[in-house]
Enzyme design. Structure first.
Site, short mmCIF file in Angstrom:
data_model
loop_
_atom_site.label_atom_id
_atom_site.label_comp_id
_atom_site.label_asym_id
_atom_site.label_seq_id
_atom_site.Cartn_x
_atom_site.Cartn_y
_atom_site.Cartn_z
CG ASP A 167 -6.85 50.43 -27.20
OD1 ASP A 167 -6.67 50.88 -25.95
OD2 ASP A 167 -6.69 49.69 -27.74
CG ASP A 194 -11.51 50.35 -31.89
OD1 ASP A 194 -10.76 49.52 -31.81
OD2 ASP A 194 -11.02 51.65 -31.83
CG ASP A 196 -9.94 55.39 -33.02
OD1 ASP A 196 -10.28 54.01 -32.66
OD2 ASP A 196 -8.77 55.56 -32.97
#
Length: 293
Positions: free
Chosen positions: A28, A26, A222
C-alpha cells in the site's frame, strides 16, 4: 540481529544498493494505491527479474490474506506466487503458533484474517482466550470492541498485527490498526505487543521465507515509522518512496533516516540500473538522496 540506525557514507550506499540480492517491498503506497498501480512498478520488477534479483511483498495490511494479494497483483499485471507474499496477519499467526504454543484467541479482524488464523489451527473464541489479537478490521463493530476491551481489562495478553495509523487509498487515508489500538488504549489504558513492521517478529518471518543475510536485503516502503524503521532496526538497507504516506519534509523530523529516497519504485529501478553499470549514482539525478553527515 538488530542494530541502531547508522550513518553510512555515499560510497557505502552505492555499494549496498548494487549488492542487494533481495528487496522486501511494502505494498500500500509503494506498489499501488487502492486498485491503481503506481508509476514504475512493472519496470522495476522486470529489472529485478532480468538481473536475477529476488523480491518479496511484505505488507502490514492484515485485512486480507496472501491469496487475495496474489490475485490483486495479477489484475494489476504482476505475476506473483503466494509464497512471495508475507502479511502481518500471517506473521502474527506464525509468532503465536511457534513461540507461544497458543490455540485459543479472541480476534478483532476481518473474515479473511479469521480464516488465516484458522488455517494455522487457531480457535477463535471469546470464552477464556489465551490472547486478544487486533488486526486491521474493516468490519469492526462496537460489540467486538466491547468484548476485546473487557478481556484486556481482565489481563488477557493483547497483541496487534501492525502499528500503522492510516491506510492509504486512491481517495485518501482510512483508519488502520494503529488507530484502532489507540481507541482501545483510551478505554483500557493498555497498549498491545506489535508483530508487524518495524518489529523483530515480522523480520524473523521474512527470513524464514527468504534465506538471505540481512546485509544483502533492502526494505522498501512509503512509511518512515514502519518500513524505514524496519530496515534501520534490522540492519538492512532502507529505501523510502514518496508515493504514499511520507513526504520529504517528514524525513527531517524522523529518528529513522532512510539510506535512499526516491519518488517511486521507478526511480529506484533507474538508480539500481545505474549502480549496476557502475555509473555515479550521486550525480545521476535519479534519486532524491538524503545526505546524512
Amino acid at each position: 540481529m538488530f542494530n541502531e540506525n547508522k550513518i553510512v557514507t555515499k560510497q557505502e550506499k552505492v555499494k549496498s544498493l548494487k549488492e542487494i540480492k533481495c528487496f522486501a517491498l511494502d505494498m500500500d503506497g509503494t506498489v499501488y494505491l487502492g486498485n491503481k498501480i503506481l508509476p514504475g512498478v512493472l519496470e522495476f520488477l522486470s529489472y529485478l527479474r532480468t538481473t536475477g534479483r529476488d523480491f518479496l511483498f511484505l505488507t502490514n495490511n492484515s485485512s486480507r490474506d496472501a491469496t487475495f494479494y496474489a490475485n490483486k497483483l495479477k489484475v494489476l499485471g504482476i505475476d506473483c506466487s503466494v509464497s512471495n507474499i508475507l502479511t502481518s496477519g500471517e506473521a502474527t499467526a506464525l509468532y503465536l503458533k511457534n513461540t507461544k504454543n497458543c490455540k485459543n484467541i479472541y480476534l478483532v479482524g476481518t473474515p479473511a484474517l479469521e480464516e488465516e488464523f484458522r488455517r494455522h489451527g487457531f480457535i477463535i473464541t471469546a470464552d477464556n482466550p489465551e490472547y486478544v489479537v487486533l488486526g486491521f478490521d474493516t468490519t469492526l463493530t462496537y460489540e467486538k470492541l466491547v468484548i476485546a476491551c473487557d478481556l484486556i481489562r481482565h489481563n488477557i495478553p493483547y497483541i496487534a498485527t501492525h502499528p500503522d495509523f492510516n491506510c492509504p487509498t486512491e481517495t485518501g487515508y482510512i483508519p488502520d490498526c494503529g488507530a484502532m489500538a489507540a481507541l482501545i488504549k483510551a478505554s483500557t489504558g493498555c497498549s498491545p505487543q506489535v508483530v508487524g513492521k518495524p518489529n523483530r517478529e515480522i523480520v524473523e518471518a521474512l527470513l524464514n521465507k527468504k534465506n538471505y543475510p540481512l546485509e544483502e536485503m533492502a526494505m522498501v516502503g512509503d512509511r518512515l515509522y514502519t518500513d524505514i524503521a524496519t530496515g534501520c532496526n534490522a540492519g538492512m538497507v532502507s529505501v523510502l518512496v514518496l508515493s504514499g504516506e511520507s513526504k520529504i519534509s517528514d524525513v527531517e523530523q524522523s529518528v529513522f533516516k532512510p539510506d535512499y529516497i526516491f519518488d517511486n519504485l521507478g526511480g529506484l529501478g533507474q538508480a539500481l540500473s545505474a549502480s549496476d553499470k557502475e555509473e555515479d549514482l550521486i550525480h545521476s539525478g535519479f534519486s532524491r538522496e538524503l545526505v546524512v553527515g
